[in-house]
Design a protein around this motif. Structure first.
Motif, PDB file in Angstrom:
ATOM      1  N   UNK A  33      -5.823   1.230  -7.165  1.00  0.00           N
ATOM      2  CA  UNK A  33      -6.395   0.948  -5.541  1.00  0.00           C
ATOM      3  C   UNK A  33      -6.716  -0.645  -5.769  1.00  0.00           C
ATOM      4  N   UNK A  34      -6.245  -1.190  -4.652  1.00  0.00           N
ATOM      5  CA  UNK A  34      -5.921  -2.686  -4.544  1.00  0.00           C
ATOM      6  C   UNK A  34      -5.123  -3.441  -5.268  1.00  0.00           C
ATOM      7  N   UNK A  35      -4.259  -2.687  -6.260  1.00  0.00           N
ATOM      8  CA  UNK A  35      -3.311  -3.494  -7.170  1.00  0.00           C
ATOM      9  C   UNK A  35      -1.942  -3.284  -6.618  1.00  0.00           C
ATOM     10  N   UNK A  36      -0.926  -4.094  -7.008  1.00  0.00           N
ATOM     11  CA  UNK A  36       0.309  -3.818  -6.632  1.00  0.00           C
ATOM     12  C   UNK A  36       1.051  -2.899  -7.611  1.00  0.00           C
ATOM     13  N   UNK A  37       1.957  -2.165  -7.131  1.00  0.00           N
ATOM     14  CA  UNK A  37       2.666  -1.311  -7.996  1.00  0.00           C
ATOM     15  C   UNK A  37       4.180  -1.460  -7.465  1.00  0.00           C
ATOM     16  N   UNK A  38       5.156  -1.741  -8.342  1.00  0.00           N
ATOM     17  CA  UNK A  38       6.502  -1.443  -8.070  1.00  0.00           C
ATOM     18  C   UNK A  38       7.236  -0.123  -8.054  1.00  0.00           C
ATOM     19  N   UNK A  39       7.847   0.024  -6.987  1.00  0.00           N
ATOM     20  CA  UNK A  39       8.428   1.324  -6.692  1.00  0.00           C
ATOM     21  C   UNK A  39       9.980   0.977  -6.067  1.00  0.00           C
ATOM     22  N   UNK A  40      10.922   2.069  -6.650  1.00  0.00           N
ATOM     23  CA  UNK A  40      12.260   1.747  -6.228  1.00  0.00           C
ATOM     24  C   UNK A  40      12.263   1.894  -4.625  1.00  0.00           C
ATOM     25  N   UNK A  41      13.022   1.237  -3.931  1.00  0.00           N
ATOM     26  CA  UNK A  41      13.388   1.334  -2.506  1.00  0.00           C
ATOM     27  C   UNK A  41      14.009   2.415  -2.233  1.00  0.00           C
ATOM     28  N   UNK A  42      13.424   3.016  -0.960  1.00  0.00           N
ATOM     29  CA  UNK A  42      14.163   4.160  -0.402  1.00  0.00           C
ATOM     30  C   UNK A  42      14.184   5.326  -1.309  1.00  0.00           C
ATOM     31  N   UNK A  58      12.271   8.752  -3.079  1.00  0.00           N
ATOM     32  CA  UNK A  58      11.053   9.714  -2.791  1.00  0.00           C
ATOM     33  C   UNK A  58       9.824   8.986  -3.193  1.00  0.00           C
ATOM     34  N   UNK A  59       9.631   8.407  -4.316  1.00  0.00           N
ATOM     35  CA  UNK A  59       8.272   7.797  -4.395  1.00  0.00           C
ATOM     36  C   UNK A  59       7.848   7.047  -3.429  1.00  0.00           C
ATOM     37  N   UNK A  60       8.847   5.989  -3.105  1.00  0.00           N
ATOM     38  CA  UNK A  60       8.597   5.027  -1.787  1.00  0.00           C
ATOM     39  C   UNK A  60       8.269   5.665  -0.643  1.00  0.00           C
ATOM     40  N   UNK A  61       8.987   6.721  -0.307  1.00  0.00           N
ATOM     41  CA  UNK A  61       8.696   7.523   0.987  1.00  0.00           C
ATOM     42  C   UNK A  61       7.485   8.222   1.054  1.00  0.00           C
ATOM     43  N   UNK A  62       7.122   8.759  -0.105  1.00  0.00           N
ATOM     44  CA  UNK A  62       5.892   9.579  -0.140  1.00  0.00           C
ATOM     45  C   UNK A  62       4.333   8.756  -0.291  1.00  0.00           C
ATOM     46  N   UNK A  63       4.636   7.407  -0.591  1.00  0.00           N
ATOM     47  CA  UNK A  63       3.335   6.650  -0.973  1.00  0.00           C
ATOM     48  C   UNK A  63       2.565   6.368   0.347  1.00  0.00           C
ATOM     49  N   UNK A  64       2.768   6.118   1.360  1.00  0.00           N
ATOM     50  CA  UNK A  64       2.131   6.007   2.353  1.00  0.00           C
ATOM     51  C   UNK A  64       1.911   7.358   3.095  1.00  0.00           C
ATOM     52  N   UNK A  68       1.342  10.011   1.981  1.00  0.00           N
ATOM     53  CA  UNK A  68       0.239  10.617   1.017  1.00  0.00           C
ATOM     54  C   UNK A  68      -0.909   9.780   1.037  1.00  0.00           C
ATOM     55  N   UNK A  69      -0.953   8.693   1.459  1.00  0.00           N
ATOM     56  CA  UNK A  69      -1.975   7.817   1.240  1.00  0.00           C
ATOM     57  C   UNK A  69      -2.644   7.436  -0.430  1.00  0.00           C
ATOM     58  N   UNK A  70      -1.581   7.262  -1.139  1.00  0.00           N
ATOM     59  CA  UNK A  70      -1.749   7.039  -2.457  1.00  0.00           C
ATOM     60  C   UNK A  70      -2.491   5.650  -2.669  1.00  0.00           C
ATOM     61  N   UNK A  71      -3.268   5.513  -3.707  1.00  0.00           N
ATOM     62  CA  UNK A  71      -3.723   4.259  -3.972  1.00  0.00           C
ATOM     63  C   UNK A  71      -2.914   3.211  -4.541  1.00  0.00           C
ATOM     64  N   UNK A  72      -3.051   2.069  -4.107  1.00  0.00           N
ATOM     65  CA  UNK A  72      -2.390   0.854  -4.732  1.00  0.00           C
ATOM     66  C   UNK A  72      -1.394   0.492  -3.311  1.00  0.00           C
ATOM     67  N   UNK A  73      -0.888  -0.860  -3.712  1.00  0.00           N
ATOM     68  CA  UNK A  73      -0.215  -1.384  -2.799  1.00  0.00           C
ATOM     69  C   UNK A  73       1.551  -1.316  -3.070  1.00  0.00           C
ATOM     70  N   UNK A  74       2.294  -0.559  -2.594  1.00  0.00           N
ATOM     71  CA  UNK A  74       3.677  -0.360  -3.169  1.00  0.00           C
ATOM     72  C   UNK A  74       4.426  -1.468  -2.805  1.00  0.00           C
ATOM     73  N   UNK A  75       5.283  -2.124  -3.779  1.00  0.00           N
ATOM     74  CA  UNK A  75       6.203  -3.372  -3.441  1.00  0.00           C
ATOM     75  C   UNK A  75       7.448  -2.676  -4.003  1.00  0.00           C
ATOM     76  N   UNK A  76       8.444  -2.270  -2.842  1.00  0.00           N
ATOM     77  CA  UNK A  76       9.920  -1.844  -3.175  1.00  0.00           C
ATOM     78  C   UNK A  76      10.761  -2.829  -3.771  1.00  0.00           C
TER      79      UNK A  76
END
Length: 375
Positions: free
Chosen positions: A127-136, A138-144, A146-154
């Motif tokens: 929560x409130x931290x930056x987490x890297x995910x691969x762009x485009x 499944x994880x990137x698509x589902x992050x927002x 599902x309202x997962x904690x953290x700030x995704x950085x593709x």
């Protein structure tokens, strides 16, 4: 001359037949090891590539692999410039525009963090931290969604996500468990580690535009044949070691020992040793329980025998009314019976009759006087 003409005609027929063989363009993620990637020569390689090669041989078709960065791969697939892609995670949202094969592998994602105090250990810590995910992905698509904690950085690749994390930017990276461990070894990122937090396990499938449903049906049939013949399992073992259906255990252990350093290696050894010890303890416990049950049965049998013997002894205890003259004994019902019969009924004793020395002497005296009782 006729033979020479026939030879060239045969060559021409062979070339015509080869040209008639269907050619399929297959999209491959250029940097997604060990599942699919482009080697230093630019040629496609990886688990998914071997699966597609086996499918092409089974169907008798030719394929050409097109390595691309994942976002560009998605774009070319939607534009119809690719027949299908060798690997994509299935989701309900994607099924609106794409058609998927039966899964040829199940892959889970995990959280990777830096080895430092205060590093997040689970998704809720992001929560409130930056987490890297691969762009485009499944994880990137589902992050927002599902309202997962953290700030995704593709980022473009899982490789870039782990490199940035190791360089001190961001707070974590959610990538495939197998891919992340493979990259830690390849890049020698000693300050990054895998946590125990898993995202989820997903079906990894071939994927094509929904207009290619007939093609996907053929691909599904081929995958089923490869699975039935054991070829699909052979490909899995080639890339991941022994596969048990739930996880690529041998691959995890080998790769973790290479990448996690002595601490992680020792931890895995302790876990394996603990499981072996637990199995031995369970086997020994079962053996002891069997012997205990056998001993309890023996104790019960001996106790029953003692109780029966004690009951017989008790039946002959206490005051016994006996006639002073004829020596008959009165039983519990009030009947007078011979003492021999009384004792025989209440014990296992038997009697044999004879004469003691005094009675024998008395008997002879009475016989001499003619008073002996008849025999």
């Amino acid at each position: 001359m006729r033979h020479l003409c026939a030879f060239f005609l045969a060559i021409a027929a062979g070339l015509s037949a080869q040209d008639a063989t269907p050619l399929l363009r297959v999209g491959v993620d250029a940097d997604y090891p060990p599942f699919e990637y482009a080697d230093p020569r630019g040629w496609a390689d990886g688990y998914s590539v071997d699966v597609v090669r086996a499918v092409s041989r089974d169907l008798g078709v030719q394929v050409v692999f097109v390595p691309r960065p994942w976002p560009l791969l998605r774009k070319e697939l939607s534009e119809g410039r690719l027949d299908f892609v060798s690997g994509m995670f299935r989701s309900l949202e994607r099924e609106a525009t794409l058609v998927f094969s039966h899964p040829h592998l199940r892959i889970d994602h995990a959280l990777f963090v830096r080895r430092e105090p205060g590093a997040p250990r689970q998704l809720s810590d992001l929560a409130g931290r930056t987490v890297f995910v691969q762009e485009a992905t499944y994880v990137h698509e589902q992050w927002h969604r599902r309202g997962l904690p953290g700030i995704p950085a593709p980022v473009l690749t899982e490789r870039e996500a782990l490199r940035r994390l190791a360089a001190g930017t961001g707070d974590g990276a959610v990538v495939t468990r197998l891919g992340g461990l493979s990259l830690l070894r390849e890049l020698r990122l000693m300050n990054v580690e895998l946590t125990g937090e898993a995202f989820e396990r997903l079906d990894y499938c071939l994927a094509a535009d929904r207009s290619r449903k007939e093609l996907m049906d053929r691909l599904d049939g081929s995958l089923d044949r490869l699975r039935g013949s054991g070829q699909l399992e052979d490909i899995r073992r080639k890339w991941f070691g022994q596969v048990d259906g739930s996880a690529q255990r041998t691959f995890y252990v080998r790769l973790a020992l290479w990448t996690g350093g002595p601490t992680l290696g020792l931890l895995l050894i302790l876990v394996v040793a603990n499981r072996v010890l637990m199995r031995r303890v369970a086997a020994r416990t079962a053996e002891l329980r069997f012997h205990q049950a056998h001993l309890e049965e023996l104790v019960q049998e001996r106790t029953a025998e003692l109780e029966r013997a004690l009951a017989e002894v008790k039946r002959l205890s206490g005051f016994i009314p006996i006639c002073a003259a004829c020596k008959k004994v009165r039983d519990d019902r009030g009947y007078w019976t011979q003492v021999e019969a009384y004792i025989s009924e209440r014990s296992e004793a038997t009697f044999s009759h004879g004469l003691c020395p005094e009675c024998m002497k008395q008997w002879h005296l009475e016989a001499a006087r003619g008073d002996a009782p008849p025999e």
